[in-house]
Design an enzyme around this catalytic site. Structure first.
Site, PDB file in Angstrom:
ATOM      1  N   ALA A 167      17.574 -14.578  -1.122  1.00 21.51           N
ATOM      2  CA  ALA A 167      17.810 -15.894  -2.427  1.00 21.51           C
ATOM      3  C   ALA A 167      17.584 -15.265  -3.821  1.00 21.51           C
ATOM      4  CB  ALA A 167      16.341 -16.592  -2.733  1.00 21.51           C
ATOM      5  N   ASP A 168      17.568 -13.739  -3.609  1.00 21.88           N
ATOM      6  CA  ASP A 168      17.850 -12.861  -4.829  1.00 21.88           C
ATOM      7  C   ASP A 168      19.383 -13.041  -5.086  1.00 21.88           C
ATOM      8  OD1 ASP A 168      15.492 -12.010  -5.794  1.00 21.88           O
ATOM      9  OD2 ASP A 168      15.092 -10.285  -4.469  1.00 21.88           O
TER      10      ASP A 168
END
Length: 415
Positions: A167-168
Site C-alpha cells: 500500500a505504501d
C-alpha cells in the site's frame, strides 16, 4: 548524461516509506530532492532496522542521495523559512494526516500565494474529505480497509496482509504519476496545482475484477490462496529437492497438455473442454486437480518440473527468496541489482530503478555510491544558495532552535 527531471526541485516533508518512495523515484529521474525534517529525530525511518553502526539501512534505501534540512515548523520563523524556500521550488511533497499542513500554516493555500506555479502533492491514508479523512493510517490499515486483506490468505483462513508494504509502495507510485502529470500540465498552462493520493483509494483501485464482479453478483470475492478459477493446475507445488514452483495453467489447451503430459488422460476426459460448463467444473474441483498434479510434481526436481512445463508453454516459475534474488543472473543482467560501497555498511546491494530507458540510463549507475544525508546536513548550503542567508543569520537560527543539525560527523567512503 542528462535525465528527464534535471532542474526540477522538490521540497520533501514526507517520512517513512510511501511518499519518500515517490521522491526517490523522482530523484532517480533526475530531480533534486531536499528533505525537510523535524529537529532532533528527523524522519522516523532513521530509527527503523536494519542497523549497522547506528545507521539505518531502511532510511538509507529510501533517501540515498537526497539532501536534508531540519526546520522547526512549529515556530513562526521556521514556517516563514519554509514558505520562502517553497517560492524557489517546483514541488512540495508531504504525507501527514490530512489537514496537518493547514494547521501549521504551510498548506497549499499558503504556499500557492507565494508561488503560483507550485505543485503541492499530498499522500495520506484516506484523503482530505470523507468520513475517514481524519484517521491516521499506515500500510496494514490501508491493505485492510482498501479490501486487499479480505482477498489475501488461504481459503477459509484469517485475512492476511502482504509481507512488503504494497500500500505504501503503490500509493507512492501513484503520487509519482500525479506529480509527473502536474509538471506536464504546468508546462502547458504555467500554473501549478494541488494533488492528493489516498492509500485506501490506491489499494481499492487494484483489486482486479473484484469490484465489477461484486457489483454484478452481489457477492464479495473471498481469499483463495494461490489458486485461480481460470485454470488448473494453478498453485504453488513443492518439488523433490525441497523447492517450490508456482504453476499457472490457464485455459483448456494448457490444462489438456499438462494432464496428458503427466499420464492422466482420464482427467482430461473427465474435466476437459473449453465451454463455460467445463471451465466451471474445473474451478469447482480445483483442489482435486491441483492435488493430482502435486502428487506428480513432488517426484520431480525443480529444474525437471520447469523444463517440462516450458516445453508445453505453460507459465511457471521458481518461488524465489530475496537471498536468491540479489544474486539472480537475470536481475543482475538487467542492472536491477546494484552493488554499492557504503562507509558503514560496507558493500551492499540495492534494487535499481525498474523502468528502462533505451537512450538514457536512469536510477543508480554502476560505480555510484550515494550516501544518506545526515539530519540537517545541508542547512547552510540550502539557506545560503537558495535564500541568500549569511553565516551570522544562520548561526542565529541555530541558536534560536529554528534549524537543527546533528552532531554526527559526515561519513565518507573509505579508500
Amino acid at each position: 548524461m542528462t535525465k528527464p527531471l534535471d532542474g526540477i526541485k522538490i521540497l520533501d516533508l514526507s517520512w517513512v516509506f510511501s511518499a519518500p518512495y515517490a521522491t526517490l523515484l523522482l530523484q532517480d529521474l533526475g530531480a533534486e530532492v531536499v528533505k525537510v525534517e523535524r529537529p532532533g529525530l528527523g524522519d522516523r525511518s532513521r530509527s527503523l532496522p536494519p542497523f549497522q553502526g547506528n545507521v539505518s539501512g531502511y532510511f538509507y534505501m529510501l533517501n540515498r542521495g537526497k539532501k536534508s534540512i531540519s526546520l522547526n515548523l512549529k515556530s513562526n520563523e521556521g514556517k516563514q523559512l519554509f514558505l520562502d524556500l517553497a517560492k524557489e521550488f517546483d514541488v512540495v511533497v508531504e504525507n501527514f494526516v490530512a489537514g496537518t499542513m493547514d494547521k501549521l500554516g504551510i498548506g497549499y493555500e499558503h504556499v500557492e500565494k507565494m508561488n503560483p506555479g507550485i505543485i503541492y502533492a499530498s499522500l495520506n491514508g484516506f484523503g482530505s474529505d470523507g468520513p475517514y479523512s481524519h484517521l491516521p493510517s499506515i500500510d496494514g490499515i490501508a491493505q485492510a480497509m482498501g479490501g486487499l486483506m479480505s482477498q489475501n490468505g488461504l481459503e477459509g483462513g484469517k485475512p492476511l496482509k502482504t509481507g512488503p508494504a504494497v500500500a505504501d509502495a503503490l500509493s507512492g507510485i501513484y503520487l509519482t504519476v500525479g506529480i509527473l502529470s502536474a509538471i506536464i500540465d504546468r508546462n502547458k498552462t504555467g500554473k501549478g496545482q494541488r494533488l492528493e493520493v489516498s492509500m485506501m483509494d490506491s489499494i481499492f483501485s487494484v483489486l482486479e475484477e473484484s469490484v465489477i464482479r461484486t457489483s454484478m453478483t452481489g457477492e464479495s470475492l473471498e481469499a483463495r490462496g494461490n489458486k485461480d478459477p481460470l485454470g488448473a493446475p494453478w498453485e504453488a507445488f513443492e518439488t523433490k529437492d525441497g523447492k517450490w514452483a508456482i504453476v499457472c495453467a490457464s485455459g483448456h489447451d494448457r490444462f489438456t497438455k499438462v494432464y496428458q503430459g503427466i499420464g492422466r488422460k482420464d482427467i482430461v476426459d473427465a474435466f476437459g473442454g473449453d465451454d463455460l460448463a467445463s471451465l466451471e467444473k474445473r474451478a469447482e474441483n480445483l483442489d482435486y486437480l491441483n492435488g493430482i498434479f502435486a502428487d506428480w510434481a513432488i517426484q520431480k526436481d525443480l529444474d525437471e518440473l520447469l523444463s517440462f512445463l516450458a516445453d508445453l508453454h505453460v507459465p511457471a516459475g521458481e518461488v524465489k527468496n530475496v537471498k536468491q534474488l540479489i544474486d539472480d543472473a537475470h536481475l543482475k543482467g538487467r542492472n536491477m541489482v546494484v552493488d554499492v560501497e557504503h562507509p558503514v555498511f560496507g558493500q551492499i546491494k540495492l534494487p535499481n530503478f525498474p523502468i528502462k530507458f533505451f537512450e538514457k540510463e536512469m536510477g543508480l549507475r554502476i560505480g555510484e555510491n550515494p550516501l544518506e544525508p545526515q539530519l540537517g546536513e545541508h542547512n547552510e548550503r540550502i539557506l545560503q544558495s537558495v535564500l541568500g542567508l549569511n553565516e551570522e543569520e544562520i548561526k542565529r537560527l541555530k541558536d534560536n532552535g529554528v534549524i537543527y543539525q546533528t552532531n554526527a560527523s559526515k561519513h565518507t567512503l573509505k579508500k
